[in-house]
Design an enzyme around this catalytic site. Structure first.
Site, PDB file in Angstrom:
ATOM      1  N   SER A 215      -8.289  -1.360  -2.619  1.00  0.00           N
ATOM      2  CA  SER A 215      -9.540  -1.976  -2.474  1.00  0.00           C
ATOM      3  C   SER A 215     -10.027  -3.206  -3.183  1.00  0.00           C
ATOM      4  O   SER A 215      -9.971  -3.823  -2.888  1.00  0.00           O
ATOM      5  CB  SER A 215     -10.473  -0.855  -3.829  1.00  0.00           C
ATOM      6  OG  SER A 215     -11.728  -0.598  -3.383  1.00  0.00           O
ATOM      7  N   ASN A 216     -11.276  -3.529  -3.259  1.00  0.00           N
ATOM      8  CA  ASN A 216     -11.823  -5.077  -3.511  1.00  0.00           C
ATOM      9  C   ASN A 216     -12.353  -4.174  -4.624  1.00  0.00           C
ATOM     10  O   ASN A 216     -13.179  -3.320  -5.266  1.00  0.00           O
ATOM     11  CB  ASN A 216     -12.269  -5.573  -2.270  1.00  0.00           C
ATOM     12  CG  ASN A 216     -13.109  -4.580  -1.421  1.00  0.00           C
ATOM     13  OD1 ASN A 216     -14.400  -4.211  -2.123  1.00  0.00           O
ATOM     14  ND2 ASN A 216     -12.800  -4.163   0.081  1.00  0.00           N
ATOM     15  N   TYR A 217     -13.092  -5.832  -5.169  1.00  0.00           N
ATOM     16  CA  TYR A 217     -14.194  -6.308  -6.433  1.00  0.00           C
ATOM     17  C   TYR A 217     -15.504  -5.797  -6.100  1.00  0.00           C
ATOM     18  O   TYR A 217     -16.824  -5.702  -6.855  1.00  0.00           O
ATOM     19  CB  TYR A 217     -14.667  -7.434  -6.766  1.00  0.00           C
ATOM     20  CG  TYR A 217     -12.527  -7.856  -7.650  1.00  0.00           C
ATOM     21  CD1 TYR A 217     -12.239  -7.339  -8.313  1.00  0.00           C
ATOM     22  CD2 TYR A 217     -11.767  -8.796  -7.064  1.00  0.00           C
ATOM     23  CE1 TYR A 217     -10.925  -7.004  -9.104  1.00  0.00           C
ATOM     24  CE2 TYR A 217     -10.601  -8.584  -7.707  1.00  0.00           C
ATOM     25  CZ  TYR A 217     -10.550  -8.714  -8.541  1.00  0.00           C
ATOM     26  OH  TYR A 217      -9.675  -8.303  -9.483  1.00  0.00           O
TER      27      TYR A 217
END
Ligand code: CTP
Length: 409
Positions: A215-217
């Site tokens: 995923s990402n932030y």
């Protein structure tokens, strides 16, 4: 700065409860939000707050009498003022005034103006009094009459009361009252009313196995701020969000998704009916080629390779399909930002792209503020100073509105 209350007239009726001492600050907050505030004061309210203080902060003469002594022939003032009102707010509202409003008594300037209001003017009542008076069946029955009439009753809060007792009856926080006024005025006839806006937010999660993902932030804050602001301005909002830790904005249709493929399905299902689409989501560009059904165990070898395949570019697909829709993308860049953003603007066939830098303090993922620039397809760059995401959401929507007026959408 454009706000929902800009140029709107809030007619504020103040009645004789101790919380009336807070009203000059309430007037100040409403004025700060852009409203023209016209104060009406009952005789008992004058025991707690002065017309001079309220006249000074509102920059309008405060009305205290049905028959003003100093102005000849002005006794019809209540009719004219009632017709100018965008919203009628009574704060604090005593049990006595609530009873008068419920039963149509008109023995002072406040109750007169109430009866002269056109039926389209929203009415908000913020009761504040001692607990026993508030819970009394007479007060509750009167509030029910007003509720049935379509008025909004802001429930009082619990806490220490002026009598020294503790219980329900405190005036809500002034900012909550202003928020409600904003919401009601926007809903009554927001500048986005009649528009359907589709917004994506947050990250996507691409599964590796039942317990792991890529995923990402992205926190979803920008997309949620956009959804909330659009709803307050009267739009029908559908928010397609990846996994985030945010409360769903009130009045917004929230569709929660996990992966980019899920997000694509939900967005495409709703695309045809949308007037504006804003892709604020940080969609993962790749997903795992074969997701394991069981937890992947540590191999004896030192390394581990995951094979990734490209996710569809949701926005690019929409760009190919778009007809009347206004399509807005986001670009998060670390370098050559203008050049990269322009490439995305063109290759995805967007009407504009909102550019934010990932590595600038106070911008990008997780923080409450952002630094953005809008690059319209017609050329040029619109710069904005660092601001709260909630504030920038309104600026982005202002921009969408000008595009939609140009395109007659
Ligand atoms: N976007 C999308 N589908 C993807 C990737 C991105 O719809 N698979 C959208 C994003 O929601 C955003 C815009 O495209 O509105 C730009 O996303 P960004 O991640 O900045 O750029 P990419 O096109 O993914 O290119 P790159 O990662 O190479 O910078």
């Amino acid at each position: 700065m454009k706000s929902v209350l800009n140029g709107k007239t809030v007619v504020l009726g103040i009645t004789g409860g101790i919380a009336a001492y807070k009203t000059p600050e309430l007037v100040r907050l409403l004025k700060k939000a852009g409203a023209n505030v016209q104060v009406l004061l009952t005789d008992s309210a004058k025991q707690f707050v002065t017309p001079t203080a309220l006249g000074t902060v509102s920059e309008n003469p405060v009305l205290t009498d049905i028959f003003p002594k100093d102005v000849q022939g002005s006794w019809t003032v209540h009719i004219h003022l009632a017709r100018k009102a965008s919203v009628f707010l009574v704060a604090p509202a005593t049990a006595n005034t609530i009873a008068k409003l419920a039963h149509g008594l008109a023995d002072n300037i406040l109750t007169n103006i109430y009866l002269a209001l056109p039926p389209t003017v929203p009415v908000i009542i913020a009761p504040a009094m001692d607990t026993d008076m508030f819970v009394h069946p007479a007060t509750q029955a009167n509030l029910e009459i007003l509720r049935q009439r379509g008025h909004i009753i802001l429930p009082p809060e619990s806490g220490l009361l002026a009598s020294g007792l503790t219980g329900i009856g405190r005036l809500p926080e002034l900012t909550a009252i202003v928020d409600k006024v904003n919401e009601v005025v926007a809903g009554a006839k927001g500048d986005l009313s009649g528009k359907t806006i589709l917004i994506s937010a947050g990250p996507t999660r691409e599964a590796i196995d039942p317990v792991r993902y890529i995923s990402n932030y992205s926190s979803g804050k920008m997309g949620f701020a956009l959804a909330s602001a659009a709803q307050k301005r009267g739009a029908t909002v559908q928010l397609i969000s990846g996994p985030v830790h945010l409360s769903p904005p009130v009045g917004v249709d929230l569709i929660s998704v996990e992966s980019a493929l899920d997000m694509q399905t939900e967005i495409e299902n709703r695309f045809i009916k949308a007037d504006v689409v804003i892709m604020a989501a940080a969609v993962a560009d790749y997903r795992v080629k074969s997701v394991s059904d069981t937890k992947i165990k540590k191999e004896s070898s030192a390394g581990f390779e995951l094979e990734l395949v490209k996710n569809p570019d949701i926005l690019q697909t929409l760009g190919k399909k778009k007809k009347k829709q206004i399509l807005i993308g986001f670009a998060l860049e670390t370098d050559n930002e203008i050049e990269h953003a322009r490439q995305k603007l063109v290759s995805k066939n967007l009407d504009a792209i909102v550019l934010n830098k990932a590595n600038e303090p106070g911008a990008g993922f997780e923080v409450d503020t952002n630094i953005i620039r809008i690059l319209p397809a017609t050329g040029g760059i619109i710069e904005f100073p660092k601001a709260l995401k909630t504030e920038l959401a309104d600026r982005i929507l202002d921009f969408c509105l000008t595009l939609s007026e140009k395109n007659h959408v």
